[in-house]
Each structure stands twice: as C-alpha cells, then as structure tokens.
Design a protein around this motif. Structure first.
Motif, PDB file in Angstrom:
ATOM      1  N   THR A   1      -2.239   0.203 -15.318  1.00  0.00           N
ATOM      2  CA  THR A   1      -2.769   0.484 -13.989  1.00  0.00           C
ATOM      3  C   THR A   1      -3.126  -0.822 -13.289  1.00  0.00           C
ATOM      4  N   ALA A   2      -3.210  -0.770 -11.976  1.00  0.00           N
ATOM      5  CA  ALA A   2      -3.590  -1.958 -11.214  1.00  0.00           C
ATOM      6  C   ALA A   2      -4.986  -2.423 -11.601  1.00  0.00           C
TER       7      ALA A   2
ATOM      8  N   ARG B 199       0.724   4.603  -8.417  1.00  0.00           N
ATOM      9  CA  ARG B 199       1.777   5.121  -9.308  1.00  0.00           C
ATOM     10  C   ARG B 199       2.926   4.122  -9.412  1.00  0.00           C
ATOM     11  N   PHE B 200       3.289   3.522  -8.270  1.00  0.00           N
ATOM     12  CA  PHE B 200       4.380   2.543  -8.249  1.00  0.00           C
ATOM     13  C   PHE B 200       4.066   1.379  -9.180  1.00  0.00           C
ATOM     14  N   PHE B 201       2.848   0.852  -9.117  1.00  0.00           N
ATOM     15  CA  PHE B 201       2.468  -0.280  -9.957  1.00  0.00           C
ATOM     16  C   PHE B 201       2.454   0.119 -11.429  1.00  0.00           C
ATOM     17  N   ARG B 202       1.868   1.268 -11.740  1.00  0.00           N
ATOM     18  CA  ARG B 202       1.785   1.707 -13.143  1.00  0.00           C
ATOM     19  C   ARG B 202       3.176   1.958 -13.723  1.00  0.00           C
ATOM     20  N   ASN B 203       4.049   2.594 -12.949  1.00  0.00           N
ATOM     21  CA  ASN B 203       5.388   2.913 -13.451  1.00  0.00           C
ATOM     22  C   ASN B 203       6.232   1.670 -13.696  1.00  0.00           C
ATOM     23  N   ASN B 204       5.961   0.591 -12.944  1.00  0.00           N
ATOM     24  CA  ASN B 204       6.784  -0.609 -13.048  1.00  0.00           C
ATOM     25  C   ASN B 204       6.201  -1.696 -13.939  1.00  0.00           C
ATOM     26  N   THR B 205       4.934  -1.554 -14.331  1.00  0.00           N
ATOM     27  CA  THR B 205       4.319  -2.566 -15.193  1.00  0.00           C
ATOM     28  C   THR B 205       3.808  -1.999 -16.511  1.00  0.00           C
TER      29      THR B 205
END
Length: 303
Positions: A296-297, A287-293
């Motif tokens: 999805t990873a 979730r952290f990666f998706r919300n900031n980029t």
C-alpha cells in the motif's frame, strides 16, 4: 506536419536530467561520489528507467544477475549479466532490468573523473579519448582475472560506502581510480552487438519524452500515437521490441516512479498525491499503487 516535425526533432532539452542527490537521496547533494545498490535504486525508480541523462555526472552500472535491455544514445543492446555500462554526462540512456537483477550503481561528478584521468595521463597513459563515449561490456567469467578484480573492487566500494569517517572520501576516490583503470582494461572485451534499428530507438525515446510531458494527464495510447503520427499498433510493437514491455506499461511505470518520489520526499497526503498524479478518485490511486508495487502507499511511505 507538426507531428512529423516532432518525430524528426532531436533535442536533448526534451530528455529529463536526473540528479540523484536531489531526486533520490538528499544526503548526496554535494558529494562527488554516490554509490547505491541497483536493487535499492530499482525499488525507488522502478525496473524500467525511461530515457534520461545526468548533467555533469558520469554513471557506471554493473549488473550481476539477469538480462538487461539497454539504450545508449542511438544504440540498443540486450545483454546477459554479468555486464557493465558507462554513460558520460548528457548522454541519453534508458534501461530495463529483470525483477531479480542485482548490481552496483556509481555516480561520479565529472570534474573528479577528469582529475583522476589527468593524473593517470601524467604517468604516460595514452588513452586521451577514454570515457568520451558510452560503453557497454559483457563480462567474461571464465578464468578472467580482470573481471574478478573489477567485481571485487565493486564489493569494496559498496562496503566502504557504509563507513562514515574522515578517511571515507579518500578511500572512495582511490577505489574509483582503480575501477576506472579496470574499465579501461575491459573496454575492448565482448562488445555486444546492437539489437535494434536506430529508427525504432528514436521513436521509443520520443514516446518516453511525450510520457514525461503528459503522464499526469492520463492520455490514451491512441492520443500518444496520434501525436507521433504513427499507429497505436506500431507504437506498441516498437515498445515491445526495444524494451520488452508494452507501451501502456511504460506510462504506468512513470506514474509509479513519481508516486514513490512524492511518498518519499513530500508530506502531502496520499489522497493529494493521487490528485497530483491525475487520478480523480483517491481510492483508485490507492488500488493502482498497491496492484503495481505489491504494497500500500501508506506502507511504502512508512518504510
């Protein structure tokens, strides 16, 4: 006393060295000239580049659109594009560009730059101190032939970089020498005024150095502030004034930068990457990666 010593210590050993050939594109490990668009580098490293240096490499950033916050050693600027800044080897620098900023980045092995400069000096060129100190230059666009010529050369070197041929190395070196000549011509043009106190820049750099050492431990802002013997409020105020970003954003950007690197260059699973970066729950890292980029990873890795 230990915390005060940390604030007073000026040591480049704490500042990370980024070798683009190893950290970004391994095709360029043994090349003298590395070209990349600002947009592609920003997609990999993020728009916030914390303080770092490039051992044995010069670097030229040309920003074509947007506003940029730049920190060159102990000097700080806020400049509107078009502009360029040049960093000699080992000079610590940091910068933040806007999301829509476009431009060019050229990284050159110092020995090649020295060779080209020596060749120019043999013709009677008397700028023996050229490229010793960092440069930050705002480019004038109003009927300025030097600016037009400089930007045209950047377009040519970007196009030449797409061609893989025996002649490419010769062409890149020839274009680079012309670019260095234009930098000389433009060096005295529109030098921006320093915008930030040196003490604030020093604190900002130390904070980034601490992030580099501890970002995987997910320390709180109060823990960082305690290590620096300042208040959390002052730390946040300095980060906003120097970079335009809150102190917490700098930590998150460093985590994202490392996540991008691991997704690009390693074969370990996304869950393992989350654990490597200090996340106890793989779903939280996802979730952290998706919300900031915005992706999805898994999508980022597949790209």
């Amino acid at each position: 006393m230990k915390n005060k010593t940390l604030l007073n210590k000026q040591n480049h050993d704490y500042i990370p060295n980024i070798d683009l050939g190893k950290a970004y594109d391994q095709r360029y490990i043994n090349t003298d000239i590395h070209y990349e668009s600002l947009e592609k580098l920003a997609n990999f490293f993020g728009r916030n580049m914390p303080v770092h240096h490039h051992d044995r490499f010069y670097q030229i950033h040309v920003i074509l659109t947007g506003t940029i916050h730049i920190h060159l050693d102990e000097r700080s600027y806020i400049v509107e594009a078009p502009m360029f800044f040049l960093t000699p080897p080992t000079v610590p620098h940091a910068f933040i560009t806007e999301n829509n900023a476009k431009g060019h980045v050229i990284t050159v092995r110092q020995q090649l730059v020295w060779t080209l400069i020596e060749g120019m000096m043999a013709t009677g060129w008397d700028k023996s101190n050229f490229l010793v100190s960092p440069l930050c230059v705002a480019l004038s666009q109003k009927n300025n032939k030097n600016t037009d010529h400089f930007l045209h050369l950047l377009t040519l070197i970007a196009e030449e970089n797409l061609h893989v041929s025996i002649e490419q190395s010769i062409a890149l070196k020839a274009l680079l020498q012309l670019i260095l000549i234009d930098i000389l011509r433009l060096a005295d043009q529109n030098q921006p005024q320093q915008k930030t106190r040196k003490e604030d820049i020093r604190v900002f750099h130390i904070y980034n150095q601490l992030i580099e050492s501890h970002y995987k431990q997910h320390l709180t802002l109060s823990q960082y502030a305690e290590k620096m013997n300042i208040t959390e409020a002052r730390l946040n105020d300095i980060c906003r004034r120097v970079s335009g970003l809150p102190s917490k954003r700098l930590i998150m950007d460093r985590l994202i930068q490392e996540a991008r690197r691991l997704l690009s260059f390693s074969s370990i699973s996304i869950s393992e990457i989350g654990y490597e970066l200090g996340f106890k729950d793989p779903s939280y890292f996802a979730r952290f990666f998706r919300n900031n980029t915005g992706v999805t990873a898994n999508t980022y890795r597949n790209k």
